[in-house]
Write a protein that holds these residues in place. Structure first.
Motif, PDB file in Angstrom:
ATOM      1  N   ARG A   1       0.850  -1.182   0.000  1.00 16.14           N
ATOM      2  CA  ARG A   1       0.000   0.000   0.000  1.00 16.14           C
ATOM      3  C   ARG A   1       0.893   1.242   0.000  1.00 16.14           C
ATOM      4  O   ARG A   1       2.034   1.182   0.434  1.00 16.14           O
ATOM      5  CB  ARG A   1      -0.937   0.017   1.214  1.00 16.14           C
ATOM      6  CG  ARG A   1      -0.208   0.052   2.554  1.00 16.14           C
ATOM      7  CD  ARG A   1      -1.190   0.062   3.715  1.00 16.14           C
ATOM      8  NE  ARG A   1      -1.965  -1.161   3.761  1.00 16.14           N
ATOM      9  CZ  ARG A   1      -2.941  -1.392   4.634  1.00 16.14           C
ATOM     10  NH1 ARG A   1      -3.257  -0.441   5.508  1.00 16.14           N
ATOM     11  NH2 ARG A   1      -3.591  -2.534   4.626  1.00 16.14           N
TER      12      ARG A   1
ATOM     13  N   GLU B   1       0.632   5.828   0.093  1.00 23.35           N
ATOM     14  CA  GLU B   1      -0.188   7.040   0.203  1.00 23.35           C
ATOM     15  C   GLU B   1      -0.321   7.643  -1.193  1.00 23.35           C
ATOM     16  O   GLU B   1       0.673   7.925  -1.863  1.00 23.35           O
ATOM     17  CB  GLU B   1       0.492   8.018   1.161  1.00 23.35           C
ATOM     18  CG  GLU B   1      -0.453   9.044   1.779  1.00 23.35           C
ATOM     19  CD  GLU B   1      -0.574  10.270   0.900  1.00 23.35           C
ATOM     20  OE1 GLU B   1      -1.716  10.677   0.623  1.00 23.35           O
ATOM     21  OE2 GLU B   1       0.463  10.797   0.479  1.00 23.35           O
ATOM     22  N   LYS B   2      -1.567   7.831  -1.652  1.00 22.31           N
ATOM     23  CA  LYS B   2      -1.797   8.171  -3.057  1.00 22.31           C
ATOM     24  C   LYS B   2      -1.226   9.534  -3.440  1.00 22.31           C
ATOM     25  O   LYS B   2      -0.735   9.712  -4.563  1.00 22.31           O
ATOM     26  CB  LYS B   2      -3.285   8.107  -3.395  1.00 22.31           C
ATOM     27  CG  LYS B   2      -4.165   9.109  -2.672  1.00 22.31           C
ATOM     28  CD  LYS B   2      -5.633   8.956  -3.067  1.00 22.31           C
ATOM     29  CE  LYS B   2      -6.511   9.989  -2.393  1.00 22.31           C
ATOM     30  NZ  LYS B   2      -7.947   9.831  -2.763  1.00 22.31           N
ATOM     31  N   TRP B   3      -1.241  10.497  -2.516  1.00 31.07           N
ATOM     32  CA  TRP B   3      -0.759  11.822  -2.882  1.00 31.07           C
ATOM     33  C   TRP B   3       0.762  11.876  -2.895  1.00 31.07           C
ATOM     34  O   TRP B   3       1.360  12.715  -3.571  1.00 31.07           O
ATOM     35  CB  TRP B   3      -1.327  12.889  -1.948  1.00 31.07           C
ATOM     36  CG  TRP B   3      -2.822  12.976  -2.057  1.00 31.07           C
ATOM     37  CD1 TRP B   3      -3.745  12.755  -1.092  1.00 31.07           C
ATOM     38  CD2 TRP B   3      -3.573  13.295  -3.254  1.00 31.07           C
ATOM     39  NE1 TRP B   3      -5.015  12.907  -1.582  1.00 31.07           N
ATOM     40  CE2 TRP B   3      -4.944  13.250  -2.905  1.00 31.07           C
ATOM     41  CE3 TRP B   3      -3.219  13.609  -4.561  1.00 31.07           C
ATOM     42  CZ2 TRP B   3      -5.959  13.495  -3.819  1.00 31.07           C
ATOM     43  CZ3 TRP B   3      -4.227  13.854  -5.487  1.00 31.07           C
ATOM     44  CH2 TRP B   3      -5.573  13.808  -5.111  1.00 31.07           C
TER      45      TRP B   3
ATOM     46  N   LEU C   1      -7.533  10.565  -8.963  1.00 28.73           N
ATOM     47  CA  LEU C   1      -7.233  10.165  -7.581  1.00 28.73           C
ATOM     48  C   LEU C   1      -8.282  10.683  -6.606  1.00 28.73           C
ATOM     49  O   LEU C   1      -8.504  10.066  -5.554  1.00 28.73           O
ATOM     50  CB  LEU C   1      -5.842  10.680  -7.193  1.00 28.73           C
ATOM     51  CG  LEU C   1      -4.654   9.973  -7.858  1.00 28.73           C
ATOM     52  CD1 LEU C   1      -3.347  10.688  -7.531  1.00 28.73           C
ATOM     53  CD2 LEU C   1      -4.575   8.520  -7.427  1.00 28.73           C
TER      54      LEU C   1
ATOM     55  N   HIS D   1     -10.931   8.191  -5.924  1.00 24.11           N
ATOM     56  CA  HIS D   1     -10.602   7.044  -5.071  1.00 24.11           C
ATOM     57  C   HIS D   1     -10.880   7.447  -3.624  1.00 24.11           C
ATOM     58  O   HIS D   1     -10.273   8.395  -3.108  1.00 24.11           O
ATOM     59  CB  HIS D   1      -9.136   6.652  -5.235  1.00 24.11           C
ATOM     60  CG  HIS D   1      -8.737   5.456  -4.450  1.00 24.11           C
ATOM     61  ND1 HIS D   1      -9.215   4.193  -4.723  1.00 24.11           N
ATOM     62  CD2 HIS D   1      -7.917   5.321  -3.375  1.00 24.11           C
ATOM     63  CE1 HIS D   1      -8.690   3.338  -3.860  1.00 24.11           C
ATOM     64  NE2 HIS D   1      -7.903   3.993  -3.038  1.00 24.11           N
TER      65      HIS D   1
ATOM     66  N   GLU E   1      -5.010   5.855   0.904  1.00 26.57           N
ATOM     67  CA  GLU E   1      -3.946   4.980   0.432  1.00 26.57           C
ATOM     68  C   GLU E   1      -4.444   4.152  -0.740  1.00 26.57           C
ATOM     69  O   GLU E   1      -5.625   3.826  -0.840  1.00 26.57           O
ATOM     70  CB  GLU E   1      -3.482   4.052   1.553  1.00 26.57           C
ATOM     71  CG  GLU E   1      -2.777   4.761   2.703  1.00 26.57           C
ATOM     72  CD  GLU E   1      -2.281   3.780   3.754  1.00 26.57           C
ATOM     73  OE1 GLU E   1      -2.895   2.691   3.859  1.00 26.57           O
ATOM     74  OE2 GLU E   1      -1.299   4.079   4.441  1.00 26.57           O
ATOM     75  N   LEU E   2      -3.495   3.811  -1.606  1.00 26.94           N
ATOM     76  CA  LEU E   2      -3.780   2.861  -2.678  1.00 26.94           C
ATOM     77  C   LEU E   2      -3.550   1.463  -2.121  1.00 26.94           C
ATOM     78  O   LEU E   2      -2.412   1.073  -1.843  1.00 26.94           O
ATOM     79  CB  LEU E   2      -2.874   3.127  -3.882  1.00 26.94           C
ATOM     80  CG  LEU E   2      -3.024   4.497  -4.560  1.00 26.94           C
ATOM     81  CD1 LEU E   2      -2.029   4.629  -5.710  1.00 26.94           C
ATOM     82  CD2 LEU E   2      -4.432   4.709  -5.059  1.00 26.94           C
TER      83      LEU E   2
ATOM     84  N   LEU F   1      -9.008  -0.644  -6.759  1.00 30.57           N
ATOM     85  CA  LEU F   1      -8.254   0.495  -7.285  1.00 30.57           C
ATOM     86  C   LEU F   1      -8.807   0.978  -8.629  1.00 30.57           C
ATOM     87  O   LEU F   1      -8.121   1.718  -9.348  1.00 30.57           O
ATOM     88  CB  LEU F   1      -6.780   0.116  -7.445  1.00 30.57           C
ATOM     89  CG  LEU F   1      -6.035  -0.198  -6.133  1.00 30.57           C
ATOM     90  CD1 LEU F   1      -4.600  -0.630  -6.420  1.00 30.57           C
ATOM     91  CD2 LEU F   1      -6.033   1.006  -5.219  1.00 30.57           C
TER      92      LEU F   1
ATOM     93  N   LEU G   1      -5.962   2.171 -11.091  1.00 24.50           N
ATOM     94  CA  LEU G   1      -4.825   2.908 -10.533  1.00 24.50           C
ATOM     95  C   LEU G   1      -3.711   1.990 -10.034  1.00 24.50           C
ATOM     96  O   LEU G   1      -2.732   2.456  -9.455  1.00 24.50           O
ATOM     97  CB  LEU G   1      -5.301   3.799  -9.381  1.00 24.50           C
ATOM     98  CG  LEU G   1      -6.406   4.807  -9.713  1.00 24.50           C
ATOM     99  CD1 LEU G   1      -6.822   5.551  -8.457  1.00 24.50           C
ATOM    100  CD2 LEU G   1      -5.946   5.775 -10.784  1.00 24.50           C
TER     101      LEU G   1
ATOM    102  N   LEU H   1       0.135   2.757 -10.463  1.00 23.42           N
ATOM    103  CA  LEU H   1       0.764   3.692  -9.531  1.00 23.42           C
ATOM    104  C   LEU H   1       1.292   2.967  -8.297  1.00 23.42           C
ATOM    105  O   LEU H   1       2.376   3.290  -7.791  1.00 23.42           O
ATOM    106  CB  LEU H   1      -0.235   4.770  -9.106  1.00 23.42           C
ATOM    107  CG  LEU H   1      -0.669   5.763 -10.186  1.00 23.42           C
ATOM    108  CD1 LEU H   1      -1.761   6.677  -9.647  1.00 23.42           C
ATOM    109  CD2 LEU H   1       0.515   6.582 -10.668  1.00 23.42           C
ATOM    110  N   LEU H   2       0.532   1.973  -7.827  1.00 20.59           N
ATOM    111  CA  LEU H   2       0.976   1.197  -6.668  1.00 20.59           C
ATOM    112  C   LEU H   2       2.156   0.308  -7.033  1.00 20.59           C
ATOM    113  O   LEU H   2       3.149   0.232  -6.291  1.00 20.59           O
ATOM    114  CB  LEU H   2      -0.186   0.361  -6.148  1.00 20.59           C
ATOM    115  CG  LEU H   2       0.120  -0.575  -4.962  1.00 20.59           C
ATOM    116  CD1 LEU H   2       0.530   0.232  -3.737  1.00 20.59           C
ATOM    117  CD2 LEU H   2      -1.088  -1.450  -4.651  1.00 20.59           C
TER     118      LEU H   2
END
Length: 391
Positions: free
Chosen positions: A11, A13-15, A42, A45, A49-50, A56, A118, A121-122
């Protein structure tokens, strides 16, 4: 394969991932409009967190995306979504009818969603973080290279101007042409490699100019002219306080007048008109007198005003009276008086009386018999020899 089978428990943090993508935007080949679209995706979502366990895939309509992407047109939106897919940052999860939607169970939880995935990105979070760090480091290297080039270019320009104004022997037209040629080869918007190549060429030219000046200094030393000041500062430990302090000023003044006038001339007519002392590049002064930088703000000196402030502090530390320093400023100019203090500090271990020494330099300046050039060159040579021995 990494996207389809992510590591369990992964996992991020998306930002944080989004900031890394922004930093590495040029490396990824995407525009700022694409970043606005990714930012909008984003926001759909719901979690901070992703996390694969939360799903996702986001499935907003083009109208909703356009609003959150600051109102970009649908044509631009489609183009930027394709760019994000090509950059490997999102995946399309198409439904049978091409629409974006989700199947939910009785509890309202999403079981199957069609839209934009998404997961890339992860899966690429570590790669994107390293790419962002490398881009940031590259920018720092680029900025420092440009700063070093600016300082070196300024030093060469001032050295050439000072040499021409002082009438130093040398083919300064050729040096000037080389200086202009180096700068003309630098593109209007250069990259780091181009700046570093130009910096190497400019540093070589600076060394050549300094070698010409040093050769001139050696020639003058052989003829016993301007090199007397360089010898004076290195051998000043043999002078006593009585020879330098104001107690015998009258006798030395009379002796100086007697030396420069013909026997049939009066003292007033025989007094030499002092020549102005030229300011030398700050970089050259700091290379010759590195100790003065310790007394600048934050332990460094970046411009002439800071050098003059540091000289006031050093003047007091060396025991030079305010009146002696004021006389030096009037005779030499405030910048050159500060340089003289820096030179005295550099050789303070060999100077019996700093105040008397400065007064002696002031009187020489008033008679037009003093130049900072040989003094600085001698100190630069001593500093260079010390560095080679240390290395």
């Amino acid at each position: 394969m990494a996207i389809e089978n992510p590591q369990p428990g992964t996992r991020i943090e998306k930002w944080k991932v989004f900031r890394d993508v922004c930093q590495a935007r040029e490396r990824l080949g995407i525009q700022d409009r694409a970043l606005a679209v990714l930012d909008a995706l984003l926001t759909f979502h719901p979690h901070a967190e992703l996390d694969p366990s939360h799903g996702l895939v986001v499935f907003p309509s083009n109208a909703q995306l356009s609003v959150r992407a600051h109102g970009i047109t649908e044509t631009t939106l489609r183009r930027q979504l394709a760019a994000l897919v090509d950059a490997g940052l999102i995946l399309r999860r198409d439904s049978p009818n091409g629409k974006r939607y989700a199947h939910r169970n009785r509890d309202g939880e999403v079981e199957q969603a069609y839209g934009f995935d998404l997961t890339p990105l992860l899966a690429r979070a570590m790669e994107l973080a390293l790419m962002a760090q490398d881009v940031a480091a590259e920018r720092v290297r680029f900025r420092r290279a440009k700063e070093a080039l600016t300082i070196c270019r300024r030093d060469v320009r001032k050295l050439i101007s000072a040499a021409v104004e002082e009438g130093v022997t040398g083919n300064w037209e050729r040096v000037e042409a080389a200086y202009i040629g180096i700068l003309s080869r630098l593109p209007r918007h250069p990259d780091r490699m181009q700046v570093e190549i130009t910096l190497d060429e400019m540093e070589l030219l600076r060394e050549e100019v300094l070698n010409i000046l040093e050769l001139q200094l050696k020639t003058e030393n052989m003829h016993g002219n301007a090199g007397q000041n360089a010898c004076h500062i290195q051998n000043s430990n043999t002078e006593s306080i009585n020879e330098l302090e104001p107690g015998s000023e009258k006798e030395r003044a009379e002796s100086a007048v007697a030396d420069i006038r013909p026997t049939s001339m009066s003292p007033k007519r025989a007094k030499a008109k002092p020549e102005p002392i030229k300011a030398f590049p700050l970089g050259m002064v700091l290379r010759a007198c590195p100790q003065i930088a310790d007394y600048g703000p934050g332990g460094r000196i970046e411009h002439w005003r800071e050098l003059m402030k540091a000289a006031v502090v050093v003047r007091s530390m060396l025991g030079v009276s305010p009146s002696a320093y004021e006389e030096a400023c009037n005779a030499m100019g405030p910048e050159n008086a500060a340089v003289a203090i820096a030179c005295i500090l550099e050789r303070s271990n060999f100077i019996t009386s700093a105040g008397g020494y400065l007064r002696d330099l002031t009187r020489r300046s008033e008679r037009g018999e003093f130049s900072l050039g040989p003094m600085l060159m001698a100190l630069m040579k001593v500093s260079g020899d010390s560095n080679r021995k240390t290395a």
